[in-house]
Design a protein around this motif. Structure first.
Motif, mmCIF file in Angstrom:
data_model
loop_
_atom_site.group_PDB
_atom_site.id
_atom_site.type_symbol
_atom_site.label_atom_id
_atom_site.label_comp_id
_atom_site.label_asym_id
_atom_site.label_seq_id
_atom_site.Cartn_x
_atom_site.Cartn_y
_atom_site.Cartn_z
ATOM 1 N N ASP A 67 0.908 -1.395 -0.548
ATOM 2 C CA ASP A 67 -0.094 0.237 -0.129
ATOM 3 C C ASP A 67 0.496 0.914 -0.187
ATOM 4 O O ASP A 67 0.370 2.272 -0.217
ATOM 5 C CB ASP A 67 -0.858 0.084 0.850
ATOM 6 N N ARG A 68 2.177 1.093 0.035
ATOM 7 C CA ARG A 68 2.974 1.952 -0.141
ATOM 8 C C ARG A 68 2.898 3.243 0.984
ATOM 9 O O ARG A 68 3.322 4.155 0.983
ATOM 10 C CB ARG A 68 2.762 3.046 -1.193
ATOM 11 N N ASP A 69 2.351 2.421 2.693
ATOM 12 C CA ASP A 69 2.123 3.020 3.511
ATOM 13 C C ASP A 69 4.443 2.677 4.317
ATOM 14 O O ASP A 69 4.095 3.595 4.856
ATOM 15 C CB ASP A 69 1.583 2.115 4.293
ATOM 16 N N ALA A 70 4.894 2.215 3.810
ATOM 17 C CA ALA A 70 6.076 2.016 4.624
ATOM 18 C C ALA A 70 7.151 1.863 3.546
ATOM 19 O O ALA A 70 6.632 0.747 2.574
ATOM 20 C CB ALA A 70 6.258 1.169 5.914
ATOM 21 N N TYR A 71 8.665 1.672 3.090
ATOM 22 C CA TYR A 71 9.444 1.492 2.452
ATOM 23 C C TYR A 71 10.047 0.490 2.717
ATOM 24 O O TYR A 71 10.627 -0.172 1.944
ATOM 25 C CB TYR A 71 10.584 2.034 2.056
ATOM 26 N N ALA A 72 10.247 -0.089 4.195
ATOM 27 C CA ALA A 72 10.520 -1.238 4.748
ATOM 28 C C ALA A 72 10.309 -1.507 5.989
ATOM 29 O O ALA A 72 9.622 -0.828 6.505
ATOM 30 C CB ALA A 72 11.975 -0.895 4.738
ATOM 31 N N ASP A 79 14.345 -17.343 13.888
ATOM 32 C CA ASP A 79 15.854 -17.747 13.304
ATOM 33 C C ASP A 79 16.173 -15.284 13.312
ATOM 34 O O ASP A 79 17.723 -16.461 12.368
ATOM 35 C CB ASP A 79 15.483 -17.877 11.783
ATOM 36 N N GLY A 80 15.824 -14.912 14.368
ATOM 37 C CA GLY A 80 16.251 -13.634 13.875
ATOM 38 C C GLY A 80 16.286 -12.338 13.045
ATOM 39 O O GLY A 80 14.877 -12.779 13.056
ATOM 40 N N LEU A 81 16.660 -11.346 12.858
ATOM 41 C CA LEU A 81 15.767 -10.509 11.982
ATOM 42 C C LEU A 81 15.655 -10.059 10.728
ATOM 43 O O LEU A 81 16.931 -11.415 9.969
ATOM 44 C CB LEU A 81 16.891 -9.350 12.272
ATOM 45 N N THR A 82 14.744 -10.057 9.814
ATOM 46 C CA THR A 82 15.046 -10.173 8.628
ATOM 47 C C THR A 82 14.263 -9.103 8.039
ATOM 48 O O THR A 82 13.523 -8.226 8.377
ATOM 49 C CB THR A 82 13.848 -11.223 8.453
ATOM 50 N N LEU A 83 14.766 -8.796 6.890
ATOM 51 C CA LEU A 83 14.300 -7.073 6.259
ATOM 52 C C LEU A 83 13.622 -7.645 5.148
ATOM 53 O O LEU A 83 14.239 -7.956 4.590
ATOM 54 C CB LEU A 83 15.925 -6.153 5.947
ATOM 55 N N ARG A 84 12.272 -7.021 5.155
ATOM 56 C CA ARG A 84 11.668 -6.774 4.006
ATOM 57 C C ARG A 84 11.598 -5.706 3.862
ATOM 58 O O ARG A 84 11.656 -4.873 4.348
ATOM 59 C CB ARG A 84 10.604 -7.149 4.236
ATOM 60 N N VAL A 85 11.490 -5.501 2.279
ATOM 61 C CA VAL A 85 11.361 -4.476 1.381
ATOM 62 C C VAL A 85 10.442 -3.966 -0.275
ATOM 63 O O VAL A 85 10.259 -5.120 0.021
ATOM 64 C CB VAL A 85 13.016 -3.887 0.914
ATOM 65 N N ALA A 86 10.349 -2.996 -0.280
ATOM 66 C CA ALA A 86 9.435 -2.878 -2.080
ATOM 67 C C ALA A 86 10.800 -2.032 -2.199
ATOM 68 O O ALA A 86 10.575 -1.029 -2.641
ATOM 69 C CB ALA A 86 8.029 -2.109 -1.130
ATOM 70 N N SER A 87 11.361 -2.869 -3.795
ATOM 71 C CA SER A 87 12.461 -1.652 -4.253
ATOM 72 C C SER A 87 11.787 -0.887 -4.835
ATOM 73 O O SER A 87 12.325 -0.490 -5.358
ATOM 74 C CB SER A 87 13.385 -3.132 -4.664
ATOM 75 N N ALA A 88 10.665 -1.229 -5.677
ATOM 76 C CA ALA A 88 9.731 -1.048 -6.661
ATOM 77 C C ALA A 88 9.421 0.400 -6.443
ATOM 78 O O ALA A 88 9.054 1.804 -7.239
ATOM 79 C CB ALA A 88 8.849 -1.475 -6.880
ATOM 80 N N ALA A 89 8.784 0.885 -5.188
ATOM 81 C CA ALA A 89 8.781 2.212 -4.479
ATOM 82 C C ALA A 89 10.258 2.685 -4.877
ATOM 83 O O ALA A 89 9.620 4.202 -4.784
ATOM 84 C CB ALA A 89 8.082 2.290 -3.347
ATOM 85 N N SER A 90 11.411 2.606 -4.356
ATOM 86 C CA SER A 90 12.632 3.567 -4.731
ATOM 87 C C SER A 90 13.833 2.521 -4.623
ATOM 88 O O SER A 90 14.230 2.170 -3.893
ATOM 89 C CB SER A 90 11.997 4.633 -4.112
ATOM 90 N N PRO A 91 14.170 2.360 -5.537
ATOM 91 C CA PRO A 91 15.630 1.388 -5.294
ATOM 92 C C PRO A 91 16.277 2.445 -3.933
ATOM 93 O O PRO A 91 17.670 1.792 -3.810
ATOM 94 C CB PRO A 91 16.048 1.188 -6.541
ATOM 95 N N ALA A 92 16.578 4.239 -4.972
ATOM 96 C CA ALA A 92 17.597 4.183 -3.685
ATOM 97 C C ALA A 92 17.149 4.379 -2.512
ATOM 98 O O ALA A 92 18.280 3.922 -1.307
ATOM 99 C CB ALA A 92 17.270 5.952 -3.762
ATOM 100 N N VAL A 93 16.032 4.160 -2.083
ATOM 101 C CA VAL A 93 15.670 4.150 -0.633
ATOM 102 C C VAL A 93 16.091 2.616 -0.082
ATOM 103 O O VAL A 93 16.515 2.694 1.565
ATOM 104 C CB VAL A 93 13.953 4.171 -0.603
ATOM 105 N N GLN A 233 13.689 9.366 -9.255
ATOM 106 C CA GLN A 233 15.756 8.622 -8.552
ATOM 107 C C GLN A 233 15.790 8.717 -7.892
ATOM 108 O O GLN A 233 16.458 7.092 -7.212
ATOM 109 C CB GLN A 233 16.586 9.637 -9.186
ATOM 110 N N SER A 234 14.533 8.469 -6.168
ATOM 111 C CA SER A 234 14.626 8.833 -5.273
ATOM 112 C C SER A 234 13.453 8.508 -4.648
ATOM 113 O O SER A 234 12.512 7.295 -5.090
ATOM 114 C CB SER A 234 15.800 9.226 -4.654
ATOM 115 N N ALA A 235 13.478 9.693 -3.258
ATOM 116 C CA ALA A 235 11.591 9.378 -2.793
ATOM 117 C C ALA A 235 11.610 10.657 -2.159
ATOM 118 O O ALA A 235 12.615 11.466 -2.064
ATOM 119 C CB ALA A 235 11.660 8.362 -1.719
ATOM 120 N N PRO A 236 10.719 11.316 -2.389
ATOM 121 C CA PRO A 236 10.607 12.446 -1.322
ATOM 122 C C PRO A 236 10.842 12.981 0.329
ATOM 123 O O PRO A 236 12.129 13.733 0.097
ATOM 124 C CB PRO A 236 8.775 13.322 -1.563
#
Length: 512
Positions: A67-72, A79-93, A233-236
């Motif tokens: 829903d584009r409410d968060a970037y990651a 098993d520890g920590l996992t980072l989930r991202v949405a690179s389509a929203a902004s690869p730079a972020v 190229q990035s995000a606001p």
């Protein structure tokens, strides 16, 4: 111009060199005590860089990413920590968050899951930016050309529509077909780019129609600045404040956000960009519709004042000197002065006073002191070629000014006309029959007394113009004046050999 160029260079440079997180929204996922503690710890690392919220489940985190409410989202699991991202929203972020997590937790390997991945051929996001920004600038340039080359309101509006469709089609072919940096439906992408083209070209054409060349320059500068602040190229949230938020209210920024939303997120968070683009479109089309006659002529050098094919050339108003001319005086009999280039003053003194008449369509204005033996002097400067057709006829048999014919004491000097008492009016000519020629010198200064200083010249009256937009001259008619209707070359002199063309009364004039 140099200052504006410097500002634009600074804006484009800042959009690259000043990229860092500013209130970037991310999530922590897990049991309440652990997730809350991790969120507090991350917020204290660099205050103001991240805005951390907590959700209970991974599904809720993934939905927030879609829903584009968060970037990651940082997930606390067995098993520890996992980072989930949405690179389509902004690869730079995505790159900035991944690098920050590794710095924050050195020596800890954290797997990364890309929930909404960017296009395989544009993992860094540079391909979309490289194709999108030139497209915006080309649309702006096309809007300028459309404004400069087309004067018709209907053709301009139709041109905006055709330009938008062509740009939408060409942009979609380039981004989806040639570059392959955008997934999704061809028609959906084309619709977004068409709306973008309407929102960019419409205001440029509209402001140009209303404000002329300065408006065009301003509209193009706003578009170029908006492209620099679009954050494609990035995000606001990566741009300095408040430029990131301002950029989203411009067509380039709103178009970039809507393009990513429709291509990767099924339109999520696309409502505000649609509203922004629609507002720019409506304002632009409204300006283009109502402003076509406002300043459009200023966009076409050399056409202002050019007569139409069915229109006679403009003539100089009677008794008014061209711009830059200096009024000079010439003595008359008894000391009266006739200033060359004087305004169309008027006198209505009783008897045969020195009278200056001018055509305003309603009669003479002002008053003067009568000068004995002086005659009414018509203001006939600025005759056109149409008047010269019958000028020889009037010069050969025209009326003699009141007060008597040309004195027999000698020839009348060239360039002068006889006045009562043998004076000559400079700037006029006398025909073979002794009558006054068509073109006379400007009117005498009303109220001049013999031997005394010249009286003040009355304020020039507006010259009456005919439907052909020609200044209508004035000539004597008995005790008053009359307006000579406009003629065309080859027509007989109006009011001669029959009833006068315009009735006249003493001290006033009428026109048909």
């Amino acid at each position: 111009m140099a200052v504006l160029m410097g500002i634009l260079v600074w804006l484009y440079g800042t959009s690259v060199t000043s990229l860092r997180p500013r209130d970037l929204p991310i999530l922590t996922v897990g049991p309440a005590p652990a997730a809350t503690a991790l969120a507090d710890q991350i917020s204290r690392v660099e205050p103001g860089a991240l805005t951390v919220h907590t959700v209970p489940t991974v599904a809720a985190a993934d939905q927030a990413l879609r829903d584009r409410d968060a970037y990651a989202a940082i997930v606390i699991g067995n098993d520890g920590l996992t980072l989930r991202v949405a690179s389509a929203a902004s690869p730079a972020v995505t790159e900035a968050i991944t690098r920050g997590i590794r710095v924050f937790m050195p020596g800890l390997e954290i797997p990364v899951v890309d929930v909404v991945a960017n296009a395989p051929r544009d993992l860094a996001g540079g391909g979309l930016a490289a194709g999108y920004l030139p497209l915006v600038l080309v649309i702006a340039a096309a809007g300028v050309l459309l404004t400069r080359l087309v004067r018709s309101r209907a053709v301009r509006l139709a041109g905006i529509a055709v330009l938008a469709v062509l740009c939408g089609f060409a942009g979609t072919v380039a981004l989806q077909g040639a570059l392959d940096v955008l997934p999704g439906s061809f028609l959906t992408t084309m619709a977004v780019l068409t709306l973008l083209a309407l929102a960019v070209a419409g205001p440029i054409v509209g402001v140009g129609a209303v404000a002329g060349t300065p408006g065009l320059v301003g509209a193009v500068l706003v578009t170029v600045a908006g492209a620099a602040l679009s954050a494609v190229q990035s995000a606001p949230e990566m741009l300095p404040r408040p430029w990131g938020d301002i950029g989203q209210f411009g067509p380039p920024g709103a178009g970039a956000t809507l393009l990513r939303s429709t291509s990767y997120f099924e339109g999520a968070a696309g409502g505000r960009p649609v509203v922004v683009l629609a507002v720019w479109l409506v304002v632009g089309l409204w300006l283009a519709f109502v402003g076509e006659r406002g300043a459009a002529s200023s966009l076409y050098p050399g056409t202002r004042g050019t007569p139409r094919s069915d229109q006679e050339p403009h003539r100089q108003p009677a008794g008014i000197a061209p711009a830059g001319a200096t009024a000079t005086g010439a003595p008359l009999a008894g000391g009266a002065t006739i200033p060359a280039g004087a305004g169309a003053g008027a006198g209505a003194g009783a008897g045969a006073g020195v009278t200056a008449t001018a055509g305003s369509g309603s009669g003479a204005a002002g008053s003067g002191v009568p000068s004995p033996g002086a005659a009414a002097v018509p203001a006939r400067a600025g005759a056109t070629a149409a008047d010269e057709v019958w000028a020889p006829q009037e010069a050969a048999g025209g009326p003699v000014p009141p007060g008597g014919p040309v004195p027999p004491g000698g020839p009348v000097p060239t360039g002068g006309s006889a006045l009562p008492g043998g004076s000559v009016l400079p700037g006029a000519s006398v025909g073979p029959g002794g009558g006054a020629a068509v073109d006379q010198a400007p009117a005498a200064r009303a109220g001049s007394a013999p031997g005394g200083p010249p009286a003040a010249v009355a304020t020039p009256l507006p010259t009456w113009r005919s439907p052909l937009e020609r200044t209508v001259p004035i000539e004597p008619s008995g005790g008053g004046v009359r307006l000579v209707p406009p003629t065309r070359p080859g027509d007989p002199p109006p009011g001669r050999g029959g009833a006068p063309a315009g009735g006249a009364t003493a001290g006033g004039s009428e026109s048909r």
